[in-house]
Design a protein around this motif. Structure first.
Motif, PDB file in Angstrom:
ATOM      1  N   THR A 104      -7.717   8.659  14.070  1.00  0.00           N
ATOM      2  CA  THR A 104      -6.336   8.544  14.553  1.00  0.00           C
ATOM      3  C   THR A 104      -5.858   7.107  14.399  1.00  0.00           C
ATOM      4  OG1 THR A 104      -6.993  10.126  16.242  1.00  0.00           O
ATOM      5  CG2 THR A 104      -4.821   9.128  16.484  1.00  0.00           C
ATOM      6  N   LYS A 105      -6.715   6.193  14.848  1.00  0.00           N
ATOM      7  CA  LYS A 105      -6.352   4.779  14.760  1.00  0.00           C
ATOM      8  C   LYS A 105      -6.191   4.354  13.311  1.00  0.00           C
ATOM      9  CE  LYS A 105      -8.000   2.659  18.971  1.00  0.00           C
ATOM     10  NZ  LYS A 105      -9.268   2.338  19.632  1.00  0.00           N
ATOM     11  N   ILE A 106      -7.087   4.855  12.464  1.00  0.00           N
ATOM     12  CA  ILE A 106      -7.003   4.509  11.044  1.00  0.00           C
ATOM     13  C   ILE A 106      -5.672   4.977  10.471  1.00  0.00           C
ATOM     14  CG2 ILE A 106      -7.991   4.982   8.756  1.00  0.00           C
ATOM     15  CD1 ILE A 106     -10.746   4.913  10.043  1.00  0.00           C
ATOM     16  N   ALA A 107      -5.300   6.189  10.824  1.00  0.00           N
ATOM     17  CA  ALA A 107      -4.031   6.735  10.318  1.00  0.00           C
ATOM     18  C   ALA A 107      -2.849   5.901  10.809  1.00  0.00           C
ATOM     19  CB  ALA A 107      -3.880   8.191  10.752  1.00  0.00           C
ATOM     20  N   GLU A 108      -2.937   5.456  12.060  1.00  0.00           N
ATOM     21  CA  GLU A 108      -1.879   4.608  12.624  1.00  0.00           C
ATOM     22  C   GLU A 108      -1.738   3.306  11.832  1.00  0.00           C
ATOM     23  OE1 GLU A 108      -2.319   6.009  17.289  1.00  0.00           O
ATOM     24  OE2 GLU A 108      -2.757   3.913  16.766  1.00  0.00           O
ATOM     25  N   ILE A 109      -2.877   2.704  11.583  1.00  0.00           N
ATOM     26  CA  ILE A 109      -2.856   1.427  10.855  1.00  0.00           C
ATOM     27  C   ILE A 109      -2.312   1.636   9.451  1.00  0.00           C
ATOM     28  CG2 ILE A 109      -4.326  -0.373   9.842  1.00  0.00           C
ATOM     29  CD1 ILE A 109      -6.154  -0.077  12.312  1.00  0.00           C
ATOM     30  N   GLN A 110      -2.738   2.739   8.827  1.00  0.00           N
ATOM     31  CA  GLN A 110      -2.281   2.989   7.462  1.00  0.00           C
ATOM     32  C   GLN A 110      -0.782   3.291   7.406  1.00  0.00           C
ATOM     33  OE1 GLN A 110      -5.272   5.815   6.301  1.00  0.00           O
ATOM     34  NE2 GLN A 110      -6.395   4.256   5.119  1.00  0.00           N
ATOM     35  N   ALA A 111      -0.286   3.962   8.436  1.00  0.00           N
ATOM     36  CA  ALA A 111       1.151   4.230   8.478  1.00  0.00           C
ATOM     37  C   ALA A 111       1.921   2.915   8.607  1.00  0.00           C
ATOM     38  CB  ALA A 111       1.482   5.150   9.646  1.00  0.00           C
ATOM     39  N   LYS A 112       1.409   2.020   9.484  1.00  0.00           N
ATOM     40  CA  LYS A 112       2.039   0.712   9.650  1.00  0.00           C
ATOM     41  C   LYS A 112       1.993  -0.074   8.349  1.00  0.00           C
ATOM     42  CE  LYS A 112       1.965  -0.782  14.387  1.00  0.00           C
ATOM     43  NZ  LYS A 112       1.036  -1.155  15.439  1.00  0.00           N
ATOM     44  N   ALA A 113       0.858   0.026   7.670  1.00  0.00           N
ATOM     45  CA  ALA A 113       0.683  -0.714   6.423  1.00  0.00           C
ATOM     46  C   ALA A 113       1.628  -0.203   5.354  1.00  0.00           C
ATOM     47  CB  ALA A 113      -0.761  -0.605   5.954  1.00  0.00           C
TER      48      ALA A 113
ATOM     49  N   CYS B 109       7.894 -16.624   5.625  1.00  0.00           N
ATOM     50  CA  CYS B 109       6.610 -16.824   4.955  1.00  0.00           C
ATOM     51  C   CYS B 109       5.484 -16.306   5.829  1.00  0.00           C
ATOM     52  CB  CYS B 109       6.378 -18.310   4.671  1.00  0.00           C
ATOM     53  SG  CYS B 109       7.577 -19.009   3.534  1.00  0.00           S
ATOM     54  N   LYS B 110       5.601 -16.576   7.118  1.00  0.00           N
ATOM     55  CA  LYS B 110       4.590 -16.120   8.056  1.00  0.00           C
ATOM     56  C   LYS B 110       4.561 -14.592   8.058  1.00  0.00           C
ATOM     57  CE  LYS B 110       4.491 -18.557  11.857  1.00  0.00           C
ATOM     58  NZ  LYS B 110       5.123 -18.828  13.158  1.00  0.00           N
ATOM     59  N   GLU B 111       5.731 -14.051   7.998  1.00  0.00           N
ATOM     60  CA  GLU B 111       5.819 -12.592   7.992  1.00  0.00           C
ATOM     61  C   GLU B 111       5.137 -12.025   6.749  1.00  0.00           C
ATOM     62  OE1 GLU B 111       9.782 -11.102   8.377  1.00  0.00           O
ATOM     63  OE2 GLU B 111       9.096  -9.053   8.691  1.00  0.00           O
ATOM     64  N   ILE B 112       5.392 -12.655   5.606  1.00  0.00           N
ATOM     65  CA  ILE B 112       4.753 -12.197   4.366  1.00  0.00           C
ATOM     66  C   ILE B 112       3.240 -12.236   4.524  1.00  0.00           C
ATOM     67  CG2 ILE B 112       4.290 -12.855   1.959  1.00  0.00           C
ATOM     68  CD1 ILE B 112       7.211 -13.606   1.682  1.00  0.00           C
ATOM     69  N   GLU B 113       2.764 -13.325   5.110  1.00  0.00           N
ATOM     70  CA  GLU B 113       1.331 -13.499   5.308  1.00  0.00           C
ATOM     71  C   GLU B 113       0.770 -12.376   6.181  1.00  0.00           C
ATOM     72  OE1 GLU B 113      -1.279 -17.348   6.636  1.00  0.00           O
ATOM     73  OE2 GLU B 113       0.878 -17.531   6.587  1.00  0.00           O
ATOM     74  N   GLN B 114       1.500 -12.094   7.257  1.00  0.00           N
ATOM     75  CA  GLN B 114       1.043 -11.066   8.195  1.00  0.00           C
ATOM     76  C   GLN B 114       1.080  -9.682   7.562  1.00  0.00           C
ATOM     77  OE1 GLN B 114       3.743 -11.856  11.375  1.00  0.00           O
ATOM     78  NE2 GLN B 114       2.517 -13.557  12.185  1.00  0.00           N
ATOM     79  N   LEU B 115       2.150  -9.406   6.858  1.00  0.00           N
ATOM     80  CA  LEU B 115       2.270  -8.106   6.206  1.00  0.00           C
ATOM     81  C   LEU B 115       1.160  -7.931   5.174  1.00  0.00           C
ATOM     82  CD1 LEU B 115       6.154  -8.048   5.701  1.00  0.00           C
ATOM     83  CD2 LEU B 115       4.860  -6.700   7.356  1.00  0.00           C
ATOM     84  N   ASN B 116       0.909  -9.015   4.426  1.00  0.00           N
ATOM     85  CA  ASN B 116      -0.174  -8.987   3.451  1.00  0.00           C
ATOM     86  C   ASN B 116      -1.507  -8.675   4.102  1.00  0.00           C
ATOM     87  OD1 ASN B 116       0.039  -9.295   0.674  1.00  0.00           O
ATOM     88  ND2 ASN B 116       0.794 -11.398   0.892  1.00  0.00           N
ATOM     89  N   GLY B 117      -1.752  -9.312   5.233  1.00  0.00           N
ATOM     90  CA  GLY B 117      -2.997  -9.106   5.962  1.00  0.00           C
ATOM     91  C   GLY B 117      -3.150  -7.651   6.370  1.00  0.00           C
ATOM     92  N   LEU B 118      -2.066  -7.085   6.827  1.00  0.00           N
ATOM     93  CA  LEU B 118      -2.100  -5.698   7.281  1.00  0.00           C
ATOM     94  C   LEU B 118      -2.348  -4.744   6.112  1.00  0.00           C
ATOM     95  CD1 LEU B 118      -1.754  -3.704   9.585  1.00  0.00           C
ATOM     96  CD2 LEU B 118       0.708  -3.789   9.235  1.00  0.00           C
ATOM     97  N   VAL B 119      -1.644  -4.983   5.004  1.00  0.00           N
ATOM     98  CA  VAL B 119      -1.810  -4.132   3.820  1.00  0.00           C
ATOM     99  C   VAL B 119      -3.244  -4.223   3.305  1.00  0.00           C
ATOM    100  CG1 VAL B 119      -1.112  -3.851   1.404  1.00  0.00           C
ATOM    101  CG2 VAL B 119       0.620  -4.209   3.168  1.00  0.00           C
TER     102      VAL B 119
ATOM    103  N   LEU C  68      -4.795 -14.992  10.250  1.00  0.00           N
ATOM    104  CA  LEU C  68      -4.343 -13.781   9.593  1.00  0.00           C
ATOM    105  C   LEU C  68      -4.483 -13.805   8.096  1.00  0.00           C
ATOM    106  CD1 LEU C  68      -0.996 -12.836  11.186  1.00  0.00           C
ATOM    107  CD2 LEU C  68      -3.104 -11.584  11.149  1.00  0.00           C
ATOM    108  N   SER C  69      -4.442 -14.991   7.526  1.00  0.00           N
ATOM    109  CA  SER C  69      -4.337 -15.056   6.086  1.00  0.00           C
ATOM    110  C   SER C  69      -5.579 -14.445   5.447  1.00  0.00           C
ATOM    111  CB  SER C  69      -4.125 -16.489   5.627  1.00  0.00           C
ATOM    112  OG  SER C  69      -5.265 -17.243   5.918  1.00  0.00           O
TER     113      SER C  69
END
Ligand SMILES: *[C@@H]1O[C@H](CO)[C@@H](O)[C@H](O)[C@H]1NC(C)=O
Ligand SMILES: *[C@@H]1O[C@H](CO)[C@@H](O)[C@H](O)[C@H]1NC(C)=O
Ligand SMILES: *[C@@H]1O[C@H](CO)[C@@H](O)[C@H](O)[C@H]1NC(C)=O
Ligand SMILES: *[C@@H]1O[C@H](CO)[C@@H](O)[C@H](O)[C@H]1NC(C)=O
Ligand SMILES: *[C@@H]1O[C@H](CO)[C@@H](O)[C@H](O)[C@H]1NC(C)=O
Ligand SMILES: *[C@@H]1O[C@H](CO)[C@@H](O)[C@H](O)[C@H]1NC(C)=O
Ligand SMILES: *[C@@H]1O[C@H](CO)[C@@H](O)[C@H](O)[C@H]1NC(C)=O
Ligand SMILES: *[C@@H]1O[C@H](CO)[C@@H](O)[C@H](O)[C@H]1NC(C)=O
Ligand SMILES: *[C@@H]1O[C@H](CO)[C@@H](O)[C@H](O)[C@H]1NC(C)=O
Ligand SMILES: *[C@@H]1O[C@H](CO)[C@@H](O)[C@H](O)[C@H]1NC(C)=O
Length: 275
Positions: free
Chosen positions: A58-67, A30-40, A252-253
């Motif tokens: 560059t950083k933006i692209a990194e974050i978007q790739a992770k998302a 559940c925590k993972e879902i929360e974190q992934l949601n936050g990132l997306v 994070l939520s």
């Protein structure tokens, strides 16, 4: 505040990616879902992205790739309806806990603000700072009224408070145990006897508090019962760290009510520290 919570979210998101393959508890998932949601969510908010990366593409692209990876993982996790319902229950509980914690923090702050001696001490009698505290206290009172008028929430708060106090007891016990263990103490202080004396003096005060707590049979029984239910998050020896993980998770939520609630309390407290 914003920036800090986002840094936390990024760090956690990274660790999620690193540990993503482990078999996890429902709570962990559940925590993972929360974190992934936050990132997306973060990745889809260009304003926020620009803000936290200071427009670094560059950083933006990194974050978007992770998302993007996060989004795939999220779809998989959320396709499990058993998990999604279990998370809803956990989230509701966490929101109540946060509401109670916020109630406690605001109550402490309002009480402090009403104590002119304490305020004078804390501000060294600076009128500007005193006025600021009074203004904050007025906002805090309003917020507190909203929280305390929610009877569903307040019904849960005595148990949350008990849980907090049980954690305090554990922390005190741990500290006292360390102070009483000369081997450990020597190791921790590198044999600095001044520091050891300081720790022992603090431990003596803690021991007094601890004795008062452990002398209350009702109190001890309540803590034992909570531990039996596993709600203290401290059935393993690290109640403190699991609590802070939970707090980080609430940070994070993002837009969740819990976040707004918690952040108000934190802002109020940070405001006090920053005075
Ligand atoms: C994750 O686990 C799956 C199956 O258990 C495996 O095929 C995959 O290689 C693992 N991925 C990583 C990154 O360890
Ligand atoms: C995007 O982030 C900005 C700045 O943090 C915030 O004010 C705004 O509400 C966010 N927008 C959405 C749709 O979440
Ligand atoms: C942008 O971010 C990248 C990756 O974090 C970093 O290597 C680079 O130095 C940054 N560029 C600027 C102009 O700060
Ligand atoms: C769905 O989630 C539940 C609770 O975490 C878990 O016990 C179950 O194995 C999961 N089912 C699948 C198909 O992954
Ligand atoms: C009262 O608190 C509960 C538990 O946190 C929450 O679910 C509910 O939305 C709150 N009600 C109102 C009117 O704010
Ligand atoms: C007010 O604060 C002072 C100093 O911190 C403290 O000694 C005193 O007990 C407080 N008074 C009340 C009524 O809480
Ligand atoms: C009082 O506090 C204000 C705001 O924090 C600060 O700017 C000011 O210098 C302080 N005044 C004195 C006399 O310390
Ligand atoms: C004291 O601390 C040492 C080192 O951390 C540990 O090995 C030992 O078991 C402790 N002694 C007691 C009585 O807890
Ligand atoms: C020992 O600890 C005291 C108090 O924490 C500190 O002020 C002092 O610098 C330390 N002495 C040494 C030699 O590190
Ligand atoms: C003992 O603990 C209970 C439960 O936390 C509390 O309600 C009660 O006031 C405590 N009694 C004393 C004398 O502190």
């Amino acid at each position: 505040m914003h920036f800090q919570s986002l840094v936390v979210s990024l760090l956690l998101a990274t660790s999620v990616a690193a540990h993503g393959n482990k078999t996890e508890s429902t709570q962990g998932e559940c925590k993972e879902i929360e974190q992934l949601n936050g990132l997306v969510k973060l990745a889809s908010n260009t304003t926020k992205l620009d803000e936290i990366t200071k427009n670094n593409a560059t950083k933006i692209a990194e974050i978007q790739a992770k998302a993007s990876t996060a989004s795939t993982k999220l779809t998989t996790l959320q396709s499990n309806t058993t998990l999604v319902s279990a998370c809803a229950v956990i989230d509701a509980q966490e929101q109540e806990d946060d509401g109670c914690q916020e109630t406690f923090a605001l109550q402490r702050f309002v009480k402090f603000a009403a104590n002119s001696t304490a305020v004078a001490d804390a501000t060294k009698n600076n009128a500007t700072k005193i006025a600021k505290i009074q203004a904050e206290a007025s906002k805090a009172s309003t917020k507190l009224e909203t929280l305390t008028s929610n009877s569903t929430l307040q019904a849960d708060c005595p148990a949350v408070q008990q849980e907090d106090e049980c954690k305090v007891m554990k922390t005190l016990q741990k500290f006292v145990d360390v102070a009483n263990n000369q081997t450990k103490l020597d190791k921790l202080t590198n044999g600095n006897t001044t520091k050891e004396a300081e720790i022992k003096a603090k431990a003596a005060k803690d021991q007094t508090k601890l004795t008062a707590m452990t002398g209350n049979a009702t109190f001890v029984a309540a803590c034992t019962a909570l531990e039996g239910k596993g709600t203290t998050g401290s059935t393993s020896s690290d109640g403190i760290s699991s609590q802070s993980t939970k707090n980080a998770a609430s940070l994070l939520s993002g837009a969740g009510a819990g976040f707004i609630g918690l952040s108000t309390a934190v802002v109020v407290l940070l405001g006090m520290i920053a005075l």
